[in-house]
Design an enzyme around this catalytic site. Structure first.
Site, PDB file in Angstrom:
ATOM      1  N   LYS A 134     -35.844  13.771  -4.672  1.00 54.46           N
ATOM      2  CA  LYS A 134     -36.021  13.951  -6.747  1.00 54.46           C
ATOM      3  C   LYS A 134     -35.867  15.358  -6.546  1.00 54.46           C
ATOM      4  CE  LYS A 134     -40.592  14.016  -7.025  1.00 54.46           C
ATOM      5  NZ  LYS A 134     -41.502  13.446  -7.989  1.00 54.46           N
TER       6      LYS A 134
ATOM      7  N   TYR B  17     -40.519  47.849 -14.221  1.00 56.19           N
ATOM      8  CA  TYR B  17     -41.276  47.535 -16.135  1.00 56.19           C
ATOM      9  C   TYR B  17     -42.551  47.551 -16.095  1.00 56.19           C
ATOM     10  CZ  TYR B  17     -35.625  46.095 -16.304  1.00 56.19           C
ATOM     11  OH  TYR B  17     -34.397  45.817 -17.135  1.00 56.19           O
TER      12      TYR B  17
HETATM   13  C1  LIG Z   1     -43.469  13.175  -6.464  1.00 53.72           C
HETATM   14  C2  LIG Z   1     -43.594  11.970  -6.119  1.00 53.72           C
HETATM   15  C3  LIG Z   1     -43.849  12.274  -5.030  1.00 53.72           C
HETATM   16  C4  LIG Z   1     -43.577  12.481  -3.562  1.00 53.72           C
HETATM   17  O1  LIG Z   1     -44.800  13.828  -3.723  1.00 53.72           O
HETATM   18  P1  LIG Z   1     -45.319  14.778  -2.950  1.00 53.72           P
HETATM   19  O2  LIG Z   1     -45.914  15.517  -3.794  1.00 53.72           O
HETATM   20  O3  LIG Z   1     -44.177  15.776  -3.331  1.00 53.72           O
HETATM   21  O4  LIG Z   1     -45.053  14.111  -1.439  1.00 53.72           O
HETATM   22  C5  LIG Z   1     -44.426   9.736  -4.224  1.00 53.72           C
HETATM   23  N1  LIG Z   1     -44.038   9.443  -5.129  1.00 53.72           N
HETATM   24  C6  LIG Z   1     -43.997   9.372  -6.197  1.00 53.72           C
HETATM   25  C7  LIG Z   1     -44.446   8.661  -7.563  1.00 53.72           C
HETATM   26  C8  LIG Z   1     -43.392  11.019  -6.664  1.00 53.72           C
HETATM   27  O5  LIG Z   1     -43.235  11.298  -8.262  1.00 53.72           O
END
Ligand SMILES: *Cc1c(COP(=O)(O)O)cnc(C)c1O
Length: 356
Positions: free
Chosen positions: A35, A253
């Site tokens: 994702k 800054y």
């Molecule tokens: C993002 C996500 C994962 C993976 O999580 P990690 O901590 O990156 O391993 C697994 N399951 C769901 C539903 C997620 O949204």
């Protein structure tokens, strides 16, 4: 000439990290979570290095379609399910597996005209109170879905809120057991942290994300040091300017850093518009020609200043690693009060990416 900043994505490290996951969960199939454009690495760039996986999990329909168009034939899981009833037509057309977490989705599945039944993941809210049915609702939901001609294989799915904690699965697993009571169901429960640290939660399919990219689910690099996971993304740039400070001189800054003695500093072509965290305070680690040093003062949009006292040889053109092999992304994230996940995902589109 373009700015010297570049992010490299290491294909061998991706393959290696998937193998580490396989070793950690040898009896489970693996959904590789890609994702958020593969956690900022670029789904188009990385999916082939992960092609040994059993399936890809993501949440945008566009990303799912891209994988199908690139030739991926094995399963794709939509982690958040569908957002509108019409999405079921695309799920049907592209043969996607969808999670189901709300009653309106059951309704939509009941009414949809599909060419063939779809595989679904029934999501249990195991205490995080994000998506999913409460455990006591699951049996009725399951029976209702089981009865639908549009539904093929069904899997029970849950997500852990605190799997990096050794005690963090005790309560959620009770919820999941309650939800699964009396059901013959495959299960998919484990994110990266549970995949590494809770074999009792592996079951049929694990869903690792962050570990595939070589960072720690706990935010602590030491926690994964013994696993052999390798950083996939390396962000490098160069020193484009040098200043010789005198005692009392301010830097950047707000003059947030003042030299207490004569000090040589370098100006690096990397700033928050590249995705580097603006909140990184003085002292955030960077590496120059392999020598560890630190940021000084505020991060600007396009530049940052670093201490060259530990590396007197360094000058204009010296290579600077912002994160990667030498400087763990978890260490940069920790200094900036965030996690490696956020830094990877925030890599800015203006940073060129090289796949090696
Ligand atoms: C993002 C996500 C994962 C993976 O999580 P990690 O901590 O990156 O391993 C697994 N399951 C769901 C539903 C997620 O949204």
């Amino acid at each position: 000439m373009s700015r010297p900043i570049v992010a490299t994505v290491n294909q061998q490290a991706l393959r290696h990290n998937l193998a580490v996951v396989r070793q950690a969960a040898p009896s489970s199939r693996v959904w590789s979570v890609v994702k958020a454009n593969a956690y900022g690495h670029g789904i188009r760039r990385v999916w082939q290095s992960l092609a040994e996986t059993d399936g890809f999990a993501l949440l945008n329909m566009e990303e799912a379609i891209l994988l199908r168009e690139q030739g991926w034939k094995k399963p794709i899981l939509l982690l958040e399910g569908f957002f509108h009833p019409e999405d079921l037509q695309l799920i049907d057309r592209y043969r996607l597996t969808t999670s189901v977490h709300s009653n309106w989705q059951i309704q939509a599945l009941t009414q949809a005209q599909l060419s063939a039944p779809v595989d679904i993941y029934v999501k249990v809210n195991s205490g995080m109170n994000r998506l999913g049915f409460r455990p006591e609702q699951v049996n009725a939901v399951w029976q209702a879905l089981r009865a639908l001609p549009n539904v093929a294989e069904m899997t029970l799915m849950a997500h852990f809120a605190d799997a990096e904690n050794p005690q963090g699965l005790i309560e959620p697993m009770k919820c999941i057991e309650q939800a699964a009571e009396g059901l013959q169901c495959p299960r998919s429960l484990s994110n990266s942290a549970a995949t590494l640290w809770h074999p009792e939660a592996h079951f049929d399919w694990v869903r690792p994300g962050i570990v595939l990219y070589g960072a720690s689910p706990s935010g602590n690099w030491q926690d994964i040091a013994s696993t052999g996971l390798q950083p996939v993304m390396t962000l490098t740039s160069e020193i484009i300017g040098v200043q010789q400070l005198q005692a009392g001189d301010g830097v950047g800054y707000g003059y947030r850093y003042h030299a207490s003695a004569a000090q040589r500093i370098g100006v690096v072509a990397c700033g928050y518009a590249d995705g580097y965290p603006r909140h990184a305070p003085t002292g955030t680690p960077v590496s120059v020609d392999g020598v560890r040093t630190r940021t000084l003062g505020a991060i600007s949009m396009d530049m940052m200043m670093i201490d060259l006292e530990p590396c007197p040889q360094a000058g204009i053109g010296s290579k600077v690693e912002l994160w990667g092999e030498q400087v763990k992304i978890d260490d940069v994230a920790k200094a900036a009060g965030t996690v490696g996940y956020e830094l990877m995902c925030a890599l800015a589109p203006r940073v060129p990416v090289e796949i090696i």
